[in-house]
Every structure is written in C-alpha cells, then in structure tokens.
Design an enzyme around this catalytic site. Structure first.
Site, PDB file in Angstrom:
ATOM      1  N   SER A  67       7.195  -4.587  -2.766  1.00 21.79           N
ATOM      2  CA  SER A  67       6.206  -3.871  -3.575  1.00 21.79           C
ATOM      3  C   SER A  67       6.646  -3.564  -5.000  1.00 21.79           C
ATOM      4  O   SER A  67       5.840  -3.077  -5.797  1.00 21.79           O
ATOM      5  CB  SER A  67       5.807  -2.563  -2.882  1.00 21.79           C
ATOM      6  OG  SER A  67       4.911  -2.822  -1.823  1.00 21.79           O
ATOM      7  N   LYS A  70       4.498  -4.723  -7.862  1.00 21.74           N
ATOM      8  CA  LYS A  70       3.391  -3.980  -8.475  1.00 21.74           C
ATOM      9  C   LYS A  70       3.712  -3.479  -9.877  1.00 21.74           C
ATOM     10  O   LYS A  70       2.799  -3.095 -10.618  1.00 21.74           O
ATOM     11  CB  LYS A  70       2.970  -2.819  -7.569  1.00 21.74           C
ATOM     12  CG  LYS A  70       2.412  -3.286  -6.223  1.00 21.74           C
ATOM     13  CD  LYS A  70       1.946  -2.122  -5.371  1.00 21.74           C
ATOM     14  CE  LYS A  70       1.321  -2.601  -4.056  1.00 21.74           C
ATOM     15  NZ  LYS A  70       2.320  -2.943  -3.030  1.00 21.74           N
ATOM     16  N   SER A 127       1.293   2.778  -3.298  1.00 21.83           N
ATOM     17  CA  SER A 127       1.649   1.361  -3.218  1.00 21.83           C
ATOM     18  C   SER A 127       0.596   0.598  -2.412  1.00 21.83           C
ATOM     19  O   SER A 127       0.907  -0.208  -1.526  1.00 21.83           O
ATOM     20  CB  SER A 127       3.037   1.170  -2.587  1.00 21.83           C
ATOM     21  OG  SER A 127       3.525  -0.132  -2.819  1.00 21.83           O
TER      22      SER A 127
END
Length: 465
Positions: A67, A70, A127
C-alpha cells in the site's frame, strides 16, 4: 532510561564509524536492530532537506510496495489539484470494479460517491483499496491508463527500480519498487505539494458516522512523526515510509520487509532517532561523514550498509532498463516497461511520454543548443547539410531543475558522441519539468542512440516528430 541508553548506543555506533570528509568510503553497520535474516528487508534514511542518505541497506533492491503504492496515487491526485484539473469538492463515483476490491476498503457500493477530499483522507488513513481504484478511474479513465501515468511519473522523478500496474498495491508480481525509490517519491511529494502533506499526518477520520484510525502507529506514539504511509502483503512483509521533524530538521525513513507491525515500527523509530542524533552532533560541531547523496549509489553493492562521502564520479548501479519497451494497453496508452517485461516487437517506435495526456511531451519551449568545440588540429569543414528526415528526438531524462537536465546532456554528449555528434542537445521546459533531449536525429539514428544508452542501463525515450 532504557530507551535513552538504547538511543545513545545506536548513535555512538554511527559516530564510531564516522570519518572526516577527506577520507574514502568506509563500510560499517549501526546497532539498529534489523531483521537481517529476512531477505525482504531493505531500509534507507534520508535528510529531506538536502537529499543526503545517512543510512542505506539493500536500498536499491526491488521489493513489492504494497500500500505504499498509494503515495504515488496521491502524488498524481495532488498534481491534478495543483493544476486546477480537480477540486477538493469534486465527487468521485464508485464503480462496480472499485467496489469489488478486497480490504482494506471503505466498503462503498457501486454508484455511491465521495468527495476528492474524503478520498484523499481514505487513502492516507484507511488505505482504502476501493477508493484508490475509483480515484484511478476518475483521473486516468481506467486502471491501466492511470498505472501508465504512475510509471511514467516515477521515471521522471528518478525512481529507476519502480513499475506500477495498479493504484493500490494489491498483490501483483509486476509491481515493484525499492526503498530508495520510495524515499525519492516521498521527498518529491513534500517538495512539490507541501500544501497537501498534512493529510499524511492526520491521525483519524470520520466518514459517515464511522471513525477510522490511521494505520501508521508512529503517528500515535513518536513525537515529531507526521507521515507517511504503511503497507503490507504476505509477499512484501511490513512496509513503512515515515517522516519526522526534530530541531528544525526533517528525515525520511523507509523500511520494507519487516516481520511484524511492531518490529517494523521499532526499527523505523530507531533509524529516525539515530539519524537525528547524527544531525545533532553535526550541529554541535562534530565532523561526521555518513553522507551519501540521494541520487548517488553506494560503490560496494554487496555491502549490507554503506557510509560514503559525496563524490562527483559516483554512478548509479543496478539500474534496470526501465524504459526498454513500451506495451500498449487496451485503452491505447503505452505502459513503460521494466527489464522484467516482455518487450513488444518495435519498442523504439513507441513513445509513452507523448501518448499519455498531460505529459507535455510535445511542448516546444526555448531550446538552448549544446556547444561543441572542434579539435584545434582539425581542418575547417563545410557545414554539413541537415538531413530533411532528421526530425526525431531522444529524451534522456526529466528533472525539476534545469541545471540537472543540462548536466545530463553534457555528460551523455561526451560519452555517446558517436550518436549525438550531429544532434542538437537542449532542454524542453513544460509542466514544471525540464526534459533533456537530443533533437535533429533521423528515426534510425534516434533508435540506435537509444539502444546504445539502454545497453549501458540509461533510460531513454525515442520521440516521434
């Protein structure tokens, strides 16, 4: 008391290995606890102001970002906002495909909407994978198109080990990065969009009656930490890009491949504390040379840790042939490929930067020709007639500073004189970037030049007229 003693011991280990600026490269390992037995582990500590690397371990080896991906997704969102193409009050609609993404997610149903402001918070704090895909579809039109934008922007920022195929970081063996690349991205995000950085330091958000806590545990327990992003998949391990401010100095630390949330957070905290102790001792007058420029790689690739003085002759190592091919997606957007990808039949004929909208690939700003000095003993020759087909170009980098673009042209014009002798080297400005290009080449000449550059692992793009 125990924590203080631990910090002092860690800092002393760094100081013990320090040398004056005139001394050559030295290798040493700090006392910072790290899961050395986990081959996934990689880490880097960077001075956010200067870009100096204080500590690096396997920083250039490719890893799965999870993640942390991102951060790049948000970089492109912030870019759209700063250019006026998006507003924080604009709405984003959740598509059926976005709604079907696995957790972590907001759990919105197809057709439901949220604002850009809410989407940014959802990416930073929750997230949310469903929101990441919805954002990608909003900006790029499709996931593939947005991923192409992500990869191209990564290359322009100097992220030589990165390739993106999705906006959220869910498992995909093709999606790769490195600890150094994430540090480069984090620093670029702070530099280019400081007005939006505070989102990463937000400890919680309330969305439609539900309060969600930021996954970054250091925000809640370590003073001075104000970002940035966590990540985890079974393949990647526990990742964290963190930043903190102390005594007016900011450090960025990236740890990838941690064995647990707690061990990862503790490791990042130790690295930050050690880095700040080095900065404090320097400010007190001690000459501690653990300096390593962010864009200069260690000269001992097999050493676990490198402390190096800054040197102009340092060259990047292990840089993949990140733009060796371009592969067209279903949406018609060329996807920049890494050396791990299967190249298409004629990669030199593709122009990813020109095909993706918003890249200003054909922007024609004032170009300053590179100067060439003929040998003193050479006879004066008549000016060679320009080939009418010499209308192709080779782009060899994009930078935020014009001086860096000019320096790239200068270096490559010397090293690859046989390919660029008849070309006009210049800097093409547009969209806040300075693109270093050699213009006035034939199609075959441009292709051959780019092939020669790639053979030396130097990224380049052949650009059609």
């Amino acid at each position: 008391m125990l924590l203080t003693a631990r910090r002092i011991a860690v800092a002393l280990c760094l100081v013990f290995g320090a040398v004056t600026a005139s001394l050559p490269l030295a290798l040493a390992a700090p006392a910072v606890a790290a899961p050395a037995d986990d081959v996934r582990y990689a880490a880097i500590v960077v001075d956010a102001n200067s870009g100096e690397v204080l500590y690096a371990r396997r920083a250039d080896e490719q890893r799965y970002p999870a993640s942390i991906t991102k951060i790049m997704t948000l970089y492109l969102v912030f870019e759209q906002l700063s250019q006026g193409k998006l507003k924080l009050t604009d709405t984003i609609t959740i598509s059926p495909r976005a709604a079907a993404q696995p957790p972590s997610k907001l759990g919105l149903s197809p057709g439901q909407t949220l604002t850009v402001d809410e989407a940014i918070q959802a990416l930073c704090i929750k997230s949310a994978n469903d929101v990441a895909l919805a954002v990608a579809e909003k900006i790029g039109g499709s996931e593939a198109r947005f991923a192409a934008l992500m990869t191209l922007r990564a290359q322009e920022l100097g992220m030589t080990q990165s390739r993106f195929v999705n906006p959220h970081g869910l498992p995909d063996s093709r999606q790769l990065t490195s600890a150094r690349d994430i540090a480069i991205l984090s620093r670029a995000m702070m530099r280019d969009f400081p007005q939006y950085y505070s989102y990463f330091g937000q400890k919680s958000m309330t969305f439609r009656g539900q309060t969600m806590r930021n996954h970054n545990g250091l925000l809640h327990r370590m003073p001075g930490v104000d970002g940035i992003k966590t990540g985890f998949t079974n393949a990647s391990g526990y990742n964290l890009a963190a930043s903190a401010v102390r005594d007016g100095r900011r450090l960025i630390t990236v740890v990838m491949g941690g064995s647990s949330t707690r061990s990862r957070d503790d490791n990042v905290a130790d690295l930050l504390n050690t880095g700040f102790e080095v900065m404090r001792r320097r400010q007190a007058g001690e000459v501690i040379n653990v300096a390593q420029n962010l864009f200069e790689h260690p000269t001992s690739p097999n050493g676990p840790v490198a402390y190096a003085s800054m040197g102009p002759s340092a060259q990047p190592r292990d840089i993949g042939d990140v733009l060796s091919a371009a592969q067209a997606s279903d949406s018609g957007v060329a996807v920049a490929a890494t050396s791990r990808m299967r190249p298409i039949a004629n990669p030199e004929e593709s122009d990813p930067m020109a095909m993706v909208s918003g890249m200003d690939a054909k922007a024609k700003a004032k170009v300053v020709p590179a100067k060439t000095t003929p040998a003193k003993t050479a006879p004066v020759a008549k000016k060679k007639k320009k080939d009418p087909d010499a209308i192709w170009s080779v782009q060899v980098g994009a930078y935020k500073q014009k001086s860096l673009a000019n320096n790239q042209l200068k270096q490559l014009s010397k090293k690859f004189a046989q390919h660029f002798a008849d070309a006009d080297g210049g800097v093409d400005a547009g969209g806040g970037w300075y693109r270093a290009r050699f213009e006035g080449l034939t199609k075959s000449g441009a292709q051959q030049a780019c092939k020669a550059l790639k053979a030396k692992k130097i990224p380049c793009l052949v650009m059609a007229p």
